[in-house]
Every structure is written in C-alpha cells, then in structure tokens.
Motif scaffolding. Structure first.
Motif, PDB file in Angstrom:
ATOM      1  N   ALA A 184      31.649   1.884  39.684  1.00  0.00           N
ATOM      2  CA  ALA A 184      30.677   1.081  40.437  1.00  0.00           C
ATOM      3  C   ALA A 184      29.409   1.881  40.723  1.00  0.00           C
ATOM      4  CB  ALA A 184      31.302   0.587  41.733  1.00  0.00           C
ATOM      5  N   GLU A 185      29.564   3.130  41.125  1.00  0.00           N
ATOM      6  CA  GLU A 185      28.387   3.967  41.410  1.00  0.00           C
ATOM      7  C   GLU A 185      27.568   4.214  40.149  1.00  0.00           C
ATOM      8  OE1 GLU A 185      30.089   6.573  45.237  1.00  0.00           O
ATOM      9  OE2 GLU A 185      30.120   7.429  43.200  1.00  0.00           O
ATOM     10  N   THR A 186      28.238   4.413  39.032  1.00  0.00           N
ATOM     11  CA  THR A 186      27.524   4.658  37.775  1.00  0.00           C
ATOM     12  C   THR A 186      26.806   3.400  37.303  1.00  0.00           C
ATOM     13  OG1 THR A 186      29.217   6.299  37.195  1.00  0.00           O
ATOM     14  CG2 THR A 186      27.770   5.561  35.438  1.00  0.00           C
ATOM     15  N   TRP A 187      27.424   2.244  37.519  1.00  0.00           N
ATOM     16  CA  TRP A 187      26.777   0.965  37.191  1.00  0.00           C
ATOM     17  C   TRP A 187      25.457   0.827  37.948  1.00  0.00           C
ATOM     18  CZ3 TRP A 187      26.373  -2.899  33.980  1.00  0.00           C
ATOM     19  CH2 TRP A 187      26.024  -4.191  34.388  1.00  0.00           C
ATOM     20  N   VAL A 188      25.487   1.172  39.228  1.00  0.00           N
ATOM     21  CA  VAL A 188      24.263   1.096  40.032  1.00  0.00           C
ATOM     22  C   VAL A 188      23.257   2.149  39.600  1.00  0.00           C
ATOM     23  CG1 VAL A 188      23.325   1.371  42.359  1.00  0.00           C
ATOM     24  CG2 VAL A 188      25.453   0.094  42.022  1.00  0.00           C
ATOM     25  N   GLN A 189      23.726   3.377  39.389  1.00  0.00           N
ATOM     26  CA  GLN A 189      22.822   4.472  39.069  1.00  0.00           C
ATOM     27  C   GLN A 189      22.106   4.262  37.737  1.00  0.00           C
ATOM     28  OE1 GLN A 189      22.282   7.158  41.318  1.00  0.00           O
ATOM     29  NE2 GLN A 189      20.475   7.215  39.993  1.00  0.00           N
ATOM     30  N   THR A 190      22.832   3.791  36.734  1.00  0.00           N
ATOM     31  CA  THR A 190      22.191   3.558  35.435  1.00  0.00           C
ATOM     32  C   THR A 190      21.144   2.463  35.532  1.00  0.00           C
ATOM     33  OG1 THR A 190      24.032   2.077  34.824  1.00  0.00           O
ATOM     34  CG2 THR A 190      24.151   4.368  34.071  1.00  0.00           C
ATOM     35  N   ALA A 205      43.250 -10.392  37.326  1.00  0.00           N
ATOM     36  CA  ALA A 205      43.525 -11.781  37.687  1.00  0.00           C
ATOM     37  C   ALA A 205      42.211 -12.567  37.627  1.00  0.00           C
ATOM     38  CB  ALA A 205      44.111 -11.853  39.088  1.00  0.00           C
ATOM     39  N   PRO A 206      42.250 -13.832  37.213  1.00  0.00           N
ATOM     40  CA  PRO A 206      41.012 -14.602  37.070  1.00  0.00           C
ATOM     41  C   PRO A 206      40.128 -14.580  38.314  1.00  0.00           C
ATOM     42  CG  PRO A 206      42.808 -15.787  36.042  1.00  0.00           C
ATOM     43  CD  PRO A 206      43.424 -14.586  36.712  1.00  0.00           C
ATOM     44  N   THR A 207      40.703 -14.669  39.511  1.00  0.00           N
ATOM     45  CA  THR A 207      39.874 -14.650  40.721  1.00  0.00           C
ATOM     46  C   THR A 207      39.219 -13.291  40.933  1.00  0.00           C
ATOM     47  OG1 THR A 207      41.847 -14.127  42.029  1.00  0.00           O
ATOM     48  CG2 THR A 207      41.183 -16.447  41.896  1.00  0.00           C
ATOM     49  N   VAL A 208      39.926 -12.228  40.555  1.00  0.00           N
ATOM     50  CA  VAL A 208      39.362 -10.883  40.661  1.00  0.00           C
ATOM     51  C   VAL A 208      38.218 -10.718  39.663  1.00  0.00           C
ATOM     52  CG1 VAL A 208      39.847  -8.407  40.457  1.00  0.00           C
ATOM     53  CG2 VAL A 208      41.532  -9.937  41.493  1.00  0.00           C
ATOM     54  N   MET A 209      38.418 -11.204  38.449  1.00  0.00           N
ATOM     55  CA  MET A 209      37.367 -11.116  37.430  1.00  0.00           C
ATOM     56  C   MET A 209      36.125 -11.878  37.871  1.00  0.00           C
ATOM     57  SD  MET A 209      37.486 -12.216  33.396  1.00  0.00           S
ATOM     58  CE  MET A 209      38.787 -11.052  33.004  1.00  0.00           C
ATOM     59  N   GLU A 210      36.322 -13.078  38.408  1.00  0.00           N
ATOM     60  CA  GLU A 210      35.185 -13.869  38.877  1.00  0.00           C
ATOM     61  C   GLU A 210      34.417 -13.137  39.974  1.00  0.00           C
ATOM     62  OE1 GLU A 210      36.779 -17.583  40.081  1.00  0.00           O
ATOM     63  OE2 GLU A 210      37.465 -18.143  38.064  1.00  0.00           O
ATOM     64  N   GLU A 211      35.139 -12.485  40.874  1.00  0.00           N
ATOM     65  CA  GLU A 211      34.467 -11.763  41.957  1.00  0.00           C
ATOM     66  C   GLU A 211      33.740 -10.537  41.424  1.00  0.00           C
ATOM     67  OE1 GLU A 211      32.917 -11.234  45.638  1.00  0.00           O
ATOM     68  OE2 GLU A 211      34.068 -12.954  44.891  1.00  0.00           O
ATOM     69  N   TRP A 212      34.317  -9.852  40.442  1.00  0.00           N
ATOM     70  CA  TRP A 212      33.611  -8.713  39.854  1.00  0.00           C
ATOM     71  C   TRP A 212      32.325  -9.170  39.164  1.00  0.00           C
ATOM     72  CZ3 TRP A 212      32.025  -4.152  40.075  1.00  0.00           C
ATOM     73  CH2 TRP A 212      31.496  -3.482  38.964  1.00  0.00           C
ATOM     74  N   HIS A 213      32.363 -10.308  38.522  1.00  0.00           N
ATOM     75  CA  HIS A 213      31.138 -10.846  37.935  1.00  0.00           C
ATOM     76  C   HIS A 213      30.049 -10.958  39.008  1.00  0.00           C
ATOM     77  CE1 HIS A 213      33.511 -12.978  34.460  1.00  0.00           C
ATOM     78  NE2 HIS A 213      33.412 -11.674  34.295  1.00  0.00           N
ATOM     79  N   ARG A 214      30.427 -11.521  40.140  1.00  0.00           N
ATOM     80  CA  ARG A 214      29.447 -11.723  41.218  1.00  0.00           C
ATOM     81  C   ARG A 214      28.992 -10.388  41.800  1.00  0.00           C
ATOM     82  NH1 ARG A 214      28.753 -13.193  46.771  1.00  0.00           N
ATOM     83  NH2 ARG A 214      30.836 -12.464  47.329  1.00  0.00           N
ATOM     84  N   GLY A 257      20.633  -5.002  43.942  1.00  0.00           N
ATOM     85  CA  GLY A 257      20.479  -4.270  45.195  1.00  0.00           C
ATOM     86  C   GLY A 257      20.801  -5.079  46.425  1.00  0.00           C
ATOM     87  N   GLU A 258      21.505  -6.200  46.248  1.00  0.00           N
ATOM     88  CA  GLU A 258      21.828  -7.075  47.380  1.00  0.00           C
ATOM     89  C   GLU A 258      23.130  -6.687  48.071  1.00  0.00           C
ATOM     90  OE1 GLU A 258      20.884 -11.397  46.665  1.00  0.00           O
ATOM     91  OE2 GLU A 258      20.657 -10.632  44.614  1.00  0.00           O
ATOM     92  N   THR A 259      23.812  -5.691  47.565  1.00  0.00           N
ATOM     93  CA  THR A 259      25.007  -5.167  48.215  1.00  0.00           C
ATOM     94  C   THR A 259      25.094  -3.684  47.942  1.00  0.00           C
ATOM     95  OG1 THR A 259      27.383  -5.546  48.562  1.00  0.00           O
ATOM     96  CG2 THR A 259      26.621  -5.493  46.287  1.00  0.00           C
ATOM     97  N   THR A 260      25.950  -3.005  48.669  1.00  0.00           N
ATOM     98  CA  THR A 260      26.176  -1.581  48.464  1.00  0.00           C
ATOM     99  C   THR A 260      27.494  -1.379  47.721  1.00  0.00           C
ATOM    100  OG1 THR A 260      27.406  -1.308  50.527  1.00  0.00           O
ATOM    101  CG2 THR A 260      24.988  -1.094  50.632  1.00  0.00           C
ATOM    102  N   VAL A 261      27.685  -0.205  47.182  1.00  0.00           N
ATOM    103  CA  VAL A 261      28.944   0.100  46.512  1.00  0.00           C
ATOM    104  C   VAL A 261      30.111  -0.035  47.491  1.00  0.00           C
ATOM    105  CG1 VAL A 261      30.297   1.940  45.430  1.00  0.00           C
ATOM    106  CG2 VAL A 261      27.916   1.551  44.724  1.00  0.00           C
ATOM    107  N   ASP A 262      29.943   0.470  48.717  1.00  0.00           N
ATOM    108  CA  ASP A 262      31.009   0.358  49.709  1.00  0.00           C
ATOM    109  C   ASP A 262      31.384  -1.092  49.967  1.00  0.00           C
ATOM    110  OD1 ASP A 262      31.267   3.068  50.033  1.00  0.00           O
ATOM    111  OD2 ASP A 262      29.965   3.175  51.802  1.00  0.00           O
ATOM    112  N   ASP A 263      30.378  -1.932  50.183  1.00  0.00           N
ATOM    113  CA  ASP A 263      30.654  -3.339  50.483  1.00  0.00           C
ATOM    114  C   ASP A 263      31.248  -4.063  49.274  1.00  0.00           C
ATOM    115  OD1 ASP A 263      29.773  -2.994  53.040  1.00  0.00           O
ATOM    116  OD2 ASP A 263      27.797  -3.906  52.716  1.00  0.00           O
ATOM    117  N   ALA A 264      30.739  -3.749  48.090  1.00  0.00           N
ATOM    118  CA  ALA A 264      31.245  -4.410  46.881  1.00  0.00           C
ATOM    119  C   ALA A 264      32.706  -4.051  46.641  1.00  0.00           C
ATOM    120  CB  ALA A 264      30.399  -4.017  45.673  1.00  0.00           C
ATOM    121  N   LEU A 265      33.046  -2.775  46.793  1.00  0.00           N
ATOM    122  CA  LEU A 265      34.418  -2.353  46.572  1.00  0.00           C
ATOM    123  C   LEU A 265      35.353  -2.915  47.637  1.00  0.00           C
ATOM    124  CD1 LEU A 265      33.941   1.354  45.422  1.00  0.00           C
ATOM    125  CD2 LEU A 265      34.360  -0.668  44.009  1.00  0.00           C
TER     126      LEU A 265
END
Length: 410
Positions: free
Chosen positions: A219-225, A372-381, A389-397
């Motif tokens: 997650a941190e690398t996704w944001v950093q890149t 799980a499909p619900t987990v995948m959908e939430e990761w998409h979001r 930049g509308e959320t932080t890594v801590d909040d997203a995780l």
C-alpha cells in the motif's frame, strides 16, 4: 517451441456423446464478441452442434464491468446460463455451490487449483494467466537506458522511472485504475515477490491481515510511486482495458503491467510496436531481491448446477476446452493454453520465449485473484482513494481489515 513444459501435461479429452434432441444451450462470457476469438467460438459451435443434432449453442457476451453482478443475480435466482466463463480464483470458487462438479473432466489441465473449492473442481481452465511488465525498448534507448537490460531490482526500477521523469517526454508506466484494476495488478505483482508461501496460503483462505508488514509495504509503495510521478495524471479516470494498453501501444508510456495471455499481452504489443521493440520483465518489489512470476489459472468454463440440461452443458464444456478448440484460441489470441494436448509451436515470438523462460523459474499465485469478492471490491475503492490522496495508508488498511473480517464471518 513445442508444448509448455511443466504446465501442459496429460491427455486429450474424450469426444462428447451424440444426442438427438431439440435443445438450446446458452453460454455467458465477455469474449465472444472479440474478433480475435471469433474462429474459436465458431469452431466450438460447429463441432458441438455437429456432434449433437438438434442442439443449438448460443453465446451471449455480457459487459465485462458488470459481468459478475449480472451472473450473481442470475445464479442467486437459480436461473442464468447453462455454461459460464469465469476467472480463476475467488470469482469462481465463491460461486461453487451454484456450479456442477467437473472433477471427472479435470485431468490434463494446468491451473485447475484456481478453479477448485475444497474437493470440488467447478470449472475447466482454458488458459493460464499472470502478470509481467512489458516495456518499450525504443523509449528506453531514447531515455539513455540500455534496452537489453531491464530492471531486476527495486533500485534499478526506481532508476528507470527517474530517467523517464527527468526526460519529461512520457511517463514511466501507463496506468488505468478507473475500475480499481490497476491496484489489483500492482498488488499481485509485488505480493509475488514479497509474500512467503505461508502468507500466500493465508491470502487464499482470507486469513492474512491487511495490517501485516508486507501488505503495508504494498500500500505504501502504491502511494509512493504515484506521488513520485510514475503514472500519468488521471489514472483513476482511465480504464485499464483498453485505454491503458492503447496508451502503451501508441508509445505514450515506457512500461505497463500486462497479462501473459490473450489480451494486453506479448502478441498484441508486438503487433503494434514490432517484436524488436517489446521487452518483458518480472516486476521487482522493495526490500527483496526475489523475483517470482505471478501466475495462476486464467479463465475457464463452468456448468450451472440449476441448468435443466446440466449433462449436455458438461459435454459443451468439454468441447470448449478440448485441444482442437483451445489450439485455435491460443494461436489466434496468443493465449497460453491450459489443456495438455495443445501444441504451442505456432506461438513462437521473442517476447514469448522470454515469458516461457520465466514460467520455468520461481512463480507465485495471483494474490488479488483469491480475495473474497467484497474484499476485492473494497480494494478497488481504496486503491483509488490512495492515488487521489483522499485517504491515508493507515485508514485504507484499517478499512480493508474490517472488510476482510466481515468476509470471513459470512
């Protein structure tokens, strides 16, 4: 090039029995309207209807972005198609109760594990799928990079992206995350290198916490890149299929995380850019020198357990997956076939040769595919919110962990 060693092992399927009754079978997919696959679908229809007088096969292409919503609604009401195309992983296994077991047909296929729930094989795989990074050799050379030496470590990949950022002509990576698919591909590419076998197993059972160190690194690398300018602006408004890949094929980005098989892959990119300009490598991850190719069963066909013609539908799956038909799909689309009996010599290309070499090295499952499909959908979001930049890594995780626990309790 011969058969794919280590992946295509086994025997051809037996021919389907002949029935003589006026019946109709409906197949749902998201591919039957693709011109590249037209010969395959025509061959399946011709072969099956000739072997089953009075039976008509109807292919119904559904929109890919709505496919599983439509399918879930249909299966939930014990209706829907007789046969359906599914992605390997949770999109197949989460629907196991609605699908007829095909264990007696599964011998001679690679990737069956990704279509198996418990002891029940619920689809026959047509292809093998995975992720690699494709790169434009001409753009590498223009940026002062050696196109014969793609990055093998995280520091080398950062140096490549720094070179493109300094040049300012094209972004380092094409990126489409409108549906969250860019986040999927990134997660699985890094997880292949980072996750231990135990973590991969935990991911598959839904037991790996999103707050674990390697999940946090991803997650941190996704944001950093994103913050470092690796991707073009507007990634969250760009569709991965096919806007991201058309950008790459137009020479408007140096790299892209693409597929091994049938679309957004070596064959398509070589046709647009020329074989001499397409390179391929395994995506490195920070904090490790391990490189593992993320690869799993690709797409496969399942039978609706509620079908009034379930036996006949199972025979149709045999034809859809049979060596003769799978060979047509492989040659025309560039797919890597799961059937053991398909000769892949006609798939020869420089890029494919590199890919097949990578397949003989260390591999790892596609981590996102087993969510799980619900987990995948939430990761998409969450992947979109992290890029914007509308959320932080801590909040997203924290949110991902909440959804994971909910999925485990259901």
């Amino acid at each position: 090039m011969g058969r794919i060693a280590g992946w295509l092992i086994g025997t051809a399927l037996a021919a389907a029995p002949t029935l003589s009754m006026a019946q109709e079978l409906t197949v749902w997919d998201w591919k039957s309207g693709d011109p590249a696959a037209a010969n395959y679908f025509a061959a399946v229809k011709t072969a099956f209807e000739a072997a089953h007088p009075g039976v008509t096969v109807n292919f119904v292409m559904q929109p890919h972005d709505q496919y599983y919503t439509l399918l879930g609604t249909a299966l939930g009401s014990s209706s829907g198609p007789d046969v359906m195309l599914l992605h390997g992983g949770s999109q197949a296994t989460s629907r196991a109760e609605a699908l007829r077991p095909l264990n007696d047909m599964a011998e001679g296929f690679a990737g069956v594990a990704d279509f198996t729930a418990g002891d029940k094989t619920i689809a026959l795989p047509l292809t093998i799928q995975g992720f690699v990074v494709y790169y434009n050799k001409a753009l590498y050379e223009a940026a002062g990079l050696d196109p014969s030496k793609p990055p093998q470590t995280w520091d080398e990949l950062k140096a490549v992206c720094d070179a493109f950022k300094a040049q300012g002509t094209v972004p380092c990576f094409a990126m489409g995350n409108k549906e969250g698919f860019g986040g999927d591909f990134f997660l699985s590419s890094l997880a292949a290198d980072l996750f231990t076998p135990e973590e991969q197993a935990q991911m598959a059972t839904g037991d790996l916490p999103w707050t674990s160190p390697h999940m946090r690194t991803i997650a941190e690398t996704w944001v950093q890149t994103s913050q470092d300018g690796w991707y073009p602006e507007g990634a969250n408004a760009t569709a991965k299929f096919m806007d991201e890949y058309e950008m790459f094929m137009r020479g408007e980005a140096a790299n892209t995380i693409g597929l091994l098989s049938d679309v957004a892959h070596w064959k398509q990119f070589e046709e647009f850019l020329g074989p001499e300009n397409v390179g391929v490598y395994v995506h490195p991850a920070p904090g490790t020198s391990d490189l593992r190719l993320p690869v799993s069963g690709g797409i496969g066909y399942a039978v609706n357990a509620s079908s009034a013609n379930a036996d006949l539908a199972a025979d149709l799956v045999k034809t859809l997956s049979a060596p003769e038909q799978a060979a047509i799909f492989a040659v025309d689309t560039g797919a890597l076939p799961a059937s053991t009996a398909v000769d892949t010599s006609a798939l020869s290309s420089p890029t494919l040769g590199t890919i097949l070499g990578l397949m003989n090295g260390p591999t790892s499952p596609l981590a996102h595919a087993v969510m799980a499909p619900t987990v995948m959908e939430e990761w998409h979001r969450q992947s979109q919110l992290l890029v914007s930049g509308e959320t932080t890594v801590d909040d997203a995780l924290a949110r991902m962990e909440e959804i994971r626990l909910q999925a485990k309790s259901n």
